[in-house]
Design an enzyme around this catalytic site. Sequence first.
Site, PDB file in Angstrom:
ATOM      1  N   LYS A  10       0.818  -1.218   0.000  1.00  0.00           N
ATOM      2  CA  LYS A  10       0.000   0.000   0.000  1.00  0.00           C
ATOM      3  C   LYS A  10       0.859   1.280   0.000  1.00  0.00           C
ATOM      4  O   LYS A  10       2.072   1.226   0.272  1.00  0.00           O
ATOM      5  CB  LYS A  10      -0.929  -0.031   1.213  1.00  0.00           C
ATOM      6  CG  LYS A  10      -1.952  -1.173   1.172  1.00  0.00           C
ATOM      7  CD  LYS A  10      -2.962  -1.050   2.319  1.00  0.00           C
ATOM      8  CE  LYS A  10      -3.991  -2.164   2.273  1.00  0.00           C
ATOM      9  NZ  LYS A  10      -5.042  -1.987   3.314  1.00  0.00           N
ATOM     10  N   TYR A  50     -12.472  -2.106  -3.974  1.00  0.00           N
ATOM     11  CA  TYR A  50     -12.979  -2.307  -2.600  1.00  0.00           C
ATOM     12  C   TYR A  50     -14.497  -2.199  -2.524  1.00  0.00           C
ATOM     13  O   TYR A  50     -15.033  -1.918  -1.449  1.00  0.00           O
ATOM     14  CB  TYR A  50     -12.340  -1.279  -1.661  1.00  0.00           C
ATOM     15  CG  TYR A  50     -10.940  -1.636  -1.202  1.00  0.00           C
ATOM     16  CD1 TYR A  50     -10.703  -2.736  -0.374  1.00  0.00           C
ATOM     17  CD2 TYR A  50      -9.851  -0.852  -1.560  1.00  0.00           C
ATOM     18  CE1 TYR A  50      -9.426  -3.042   0.079  1.00  0.00           C
ATOM     19  CE2 TYR A  50      -8.566  -1.153  -1.117  1.00  0.00           C
ATOM     20  CZ  TYR A  50      -8.363  -2.254  -0.293  1.00  0.00           C
ATOM     21  OH  TYR A  50      -7.102  -2.565   0.158  1.00  0.00           O
ATOM     22  N   PHE A  58     -15.556   3.650   6.826  1.00  0.00           N
ATOM     23  CA  PHE A  58     -14.193   4.040   6.451  1.00  0.00           C
ATOM     24  C   PHE A  58     -13.945   3.967   4.949  1.00  0.00           C
ATOM     25  O   PHE A  58     -12.811   4.115   4.497  1.00  0.00           O
ATOM     26  CB  PHE A  58     -13.166   3.185   7.203  1.00  0.00           C
ATOM     27  CG  PHE A  58     -13.334   1.696   7.030  1.00  0.00           C
ATOM     28  CD1 PHE A  58     -12.859   1.045   5.904  1.00  0.00           C
ATOM     29  CD2 PHE A  58     -13.957   0.940   8.019  1.00  0.00           C
ATOM     30  CE1 PHE A  58     -13.005  -0.322   5.748  1.00  0.00           C
ATOM     31  CE2 PHE A  58     -14.116  -0.436   7.868  1.00  0.00           C
ATOM     32  CZ  PHE A  58     -13.639  -1.068   6.726  1.00  0.00           C
ATOM     33  N   ARG A  86      -1.693 -14.372   4.569  1.00  0.00           N
ATOM     34  CA  ARG A  86      -2.370 -13.707   5.691  1.00  0.00           C
ATOM     35  C   ARG A  86      -1.563 -13.847   6.979  1.00  0.00           C
ATOM     36  O   ARG A  86      -1.519 -12.928   7.804  1.00  0.00           O
ATOM     37  CB  ARG A  86      -3.786 -14.259   5.842  1.00  0.00           C
ATOM     38  CG  ARG A  86      -4.645 -13.928   4.614  1.00  0.00           C
ATOM     39  CD  ARG A  86      -6.070 -14.417   4.732  1.00  0.00           C
ATOM     40  NE  ARG A  86      -6.842 -13.632   5.687  1.00  0.00           N
ATOM     41  CZ  ARG A  86      -7.309 -12.414   5.430  1.00  0.00           C
ATOM     42  NH1 ARG A  86      -7.089 -11.829   4.277  1.00  0.00           N
ATOM     43  NH2 ARG A  86      -7.996 -11.769   6.341  1.00  0.00           N
ATOM     44  N   THR A  92      -5.178  -7.304  10.694  1.00  0.00           N
ATOM     45  CA  THR A  92      -5.476  -6.035   9.998  1.00  0.00           C
ATOM     46  C   THR A  92      -5.017  -4.830  10.806  1.00  0.00           C
ATOM     47  O   THR A  92      -4.421  -3.897  10.259  1.00  0.00           O
ATOM     48  CB  THR A  92      -7.001  -5.933   9.744  1.00  0.00           C
ATOM     49  OG1 THR A  92      -7.401  -7.079   8.984  1.00  0.00           O
ATOM     50  CG2 THR A  92      -7.349  -4.667   8.980  1.00  0.00           C
ATOM     51  N   ARG A 103       2.642  -6.353   9.306  1.00  0.00           N
ATOM     52  CA  ARG A 103       1.893  -5.243   9.924  1.00  0.00           C
ATOM     53  C   ARG A 103       2.445  -4.877  11.293  1.00  0.00           C
ATOM     54  O   ARG A 103       2.464  -3.704  11.657  1.00  0.00           O
ATOM     55  CB  ARG A 103       0.413  -5.589   9.957  1.00  0.00           C
ATOM     56  CG  ARG A 103      -0.226  -5.439   8.558  1.00  0.00           C
ATOM     57  CD  ARG A 103      -1.550  -6.102   8.493  1.00  0.00           C
ATOM     58  NE  ARG A 103      -2.286  -5.834   7.256  1.00  0.00           N
ATOM     59  CZ  ARG A 103      -3.274  -6.610   6.815  1.00  0.00           C
ATOM     60  NH1 ARG A 103      -3.635  -7.680   7.502  1.00  0.00           N
ATOM     61  NH2 ARG A 103      -3.904  -6.307   5.696  1.00  0.00           N
ATOM     62  N   ASN A 113      -2.101   0.249   6.711  1.00  0.00           N
ATOM     63  CA  ASN A 113      -1.562  -0.994   7.275  1.00  0.00           C
ATOM     64  C   ASN A 113      -0.665  -1.760   6.302  1.00  0.00           C
ATOM     65  O   ASN A 113      -0.524  -2.971   6.405  1.00  0.00           O
ATOM     66  CB  ASN A 113      -2.688  -1.859   7.844  1.00  0.00           C
ATOM     67  CG  ASN A 113      -3.641  -2.358   6.780  1.00  0.00           C
ATOM     68  OD1 ASN A 113      -3.579  -1.929   5.632  1.00  0.00           O
ATOM     69  ND2 ASN A 113      -4.522  -3.268   7.160  1.00  0.00           N
ATOM     70  N   HIS A 116      -2.302  -5.419   1.637  1.00  0.00           N
ATOM     71  CA  HIS A 116      -3.600  -6.099   1.495  1.00  0.00           C
ATOM     72  C   HIS A 116      -3.330  -7.497   0.984  1.00  0.00           C
ATOM     73  O   HIS A 116      -2.423  -7.692   0.178  1.00  0.00           O
ATOM     74  CB  HIS A 116      -4.500  -5.370   0.483  1.00  0.00           C
ATOM     75  CG  HIS A 116      -5.660  -6.201   0.012  1.00  0.00           C
ATOM     76  ND1 HIS A 116      -6.815  -6.315   0.737  1.00  0.00           N
ATOM     77  CD2 HIS A 116      -5.811  -7.004  -1.074  1.00  0.00           C
ATOM     78  CE1 HIS A 116      -7.650  -7.141   0.095  1.00  0.00           C
ATOM     79  NE2 HIS A 116      -7.059  -7.567  -0.997  1.00  0.00           N
TER      80      HIS A 116
HETATM   81  P1  CMP Z   1      -7.551  -4.556   3.533  1.00  0.00           P
HETATM   82  O1  CMP Z   1      -7.110  -5.962   3.701  1.00  0.00           O
HETATM   83  O2  CMP Z   1      -6.902  -3.785   2.439  1.00  0.00           O
HETATM   84  O3  CMP Z   1      -9.127  -4.550   3.274  1.00  0.00           O
HETATM   85  C1  CMP Z   1      -9.957  -3.493   3.712  1.00  0.00           C
HETATM   86  C2  CMP Z   1      -9.198  -2.455   4.430  1.00  0.00           C
HETATM   87  O4  CMP Z   1      -9.994  -1.528   5.148  1.00  0.00           O
HETATM   88  C3  CMP Z   1      -8.337  -3.077   5.484  1.00  0.00           C
HETATM   89  O5  CMP Z   1      -7.289  -3.772   4.877  1.00  0.00           O
HETATM   90  C4  CMP Z   1      -7.950  -1.886   6.328  1.00  0.00           C
HETATM   91  O6  CMP Z   1      -6.774  -1.260   5.893  1.00  0.00           O
HETATM   92  C5  CMP Z   1      -9.124  -0.944   6.092  1.00  0.00           C
HETATM   93  N1  CMP Z   1      -9.821  -0.725   7.341  1.00  0.00           N
HETATM   94  C6  CMP Z   1     -10.381  -1.634   8.126  1.00  0.00           C
HETATM   95  N2  CMP Z   1     -10.918  -1.039   9.217  1.00  0.00           N
HETATM   96  C7  CMP Z   1     -10.664   0.283   9.095  1.00  0.00           C
HETATM   97  C8  CMP Z   1     -10.941   1.411   9.888  1.00  0.00           C
HETATM   98  N3  CMP Z   1     -11.610   1.311  11.038  1.00  0.00           N
HETATM   99  N4  CMP Z   1     -10.534   2.617   9.446  1.00  0.00           N
HETATM  100  C9  CMP Z   1      -9.865   2.732   8.266  1.00  0.00           C
HETATM  101  N5  CMP Z   1      -9.571   1.685   7.477  1.00  0.00           N
HETATM  102  C10 CMP Z   1      -9.965   0.482   7.897  1.00  0.00           C
END
Ligand code: CMP
Length: 139
Positions: A10, A50, A58, A86, A92, A103, A113, A116
Amino acid sequence: AIERTLSIIKPDATRRNLTGKIAAKFEEAGLRIVAQKRILLTRAQAEKFYEVHAARPFFGELTDFMASGPVVVQVLEGEGAVLKNREVMGATNPKDAAPGTIRAEFAESVGENSVHGSDAPETAAQEIAFFFSGLELVG
Ligand code: CMP
């Protein structure tokens, strides 16, 4: 079984020049990078990728962030690649991520984070097809 999964490094990670360190974590875990490219997503492309999260509070923050700088999209291949990826990423939210995971070491927040990864083989197939043609996958 040998699987393929989609990985995205990312914008928070590309900005801090962590592409190589993150790729090394995947390779050290036995995953092979069979396709890879660095791209700049438009907001519309991030929203499409997404779209399952469109109703989440979010969503705007997530798609703005994903379009805020370069990402490196990769296809990782190996035994149990979806789950293995994973495990290497960690939870996450970096606060919950196990020591040594990407992470835990690199993520800045639950939103920023660093990586993905697809959550299941079916989504992996969809997500790989979103970014890559068959000709771009070289096992
Ligand atoms: P990802 O695996 O890319 O898939 C969805 C993404 O949403 C997740 O990783 C996080 O980076 C993001 N995400 C999840 N929860 C939150 C949150 N509370 N605020 C902002 N981003 C979020």
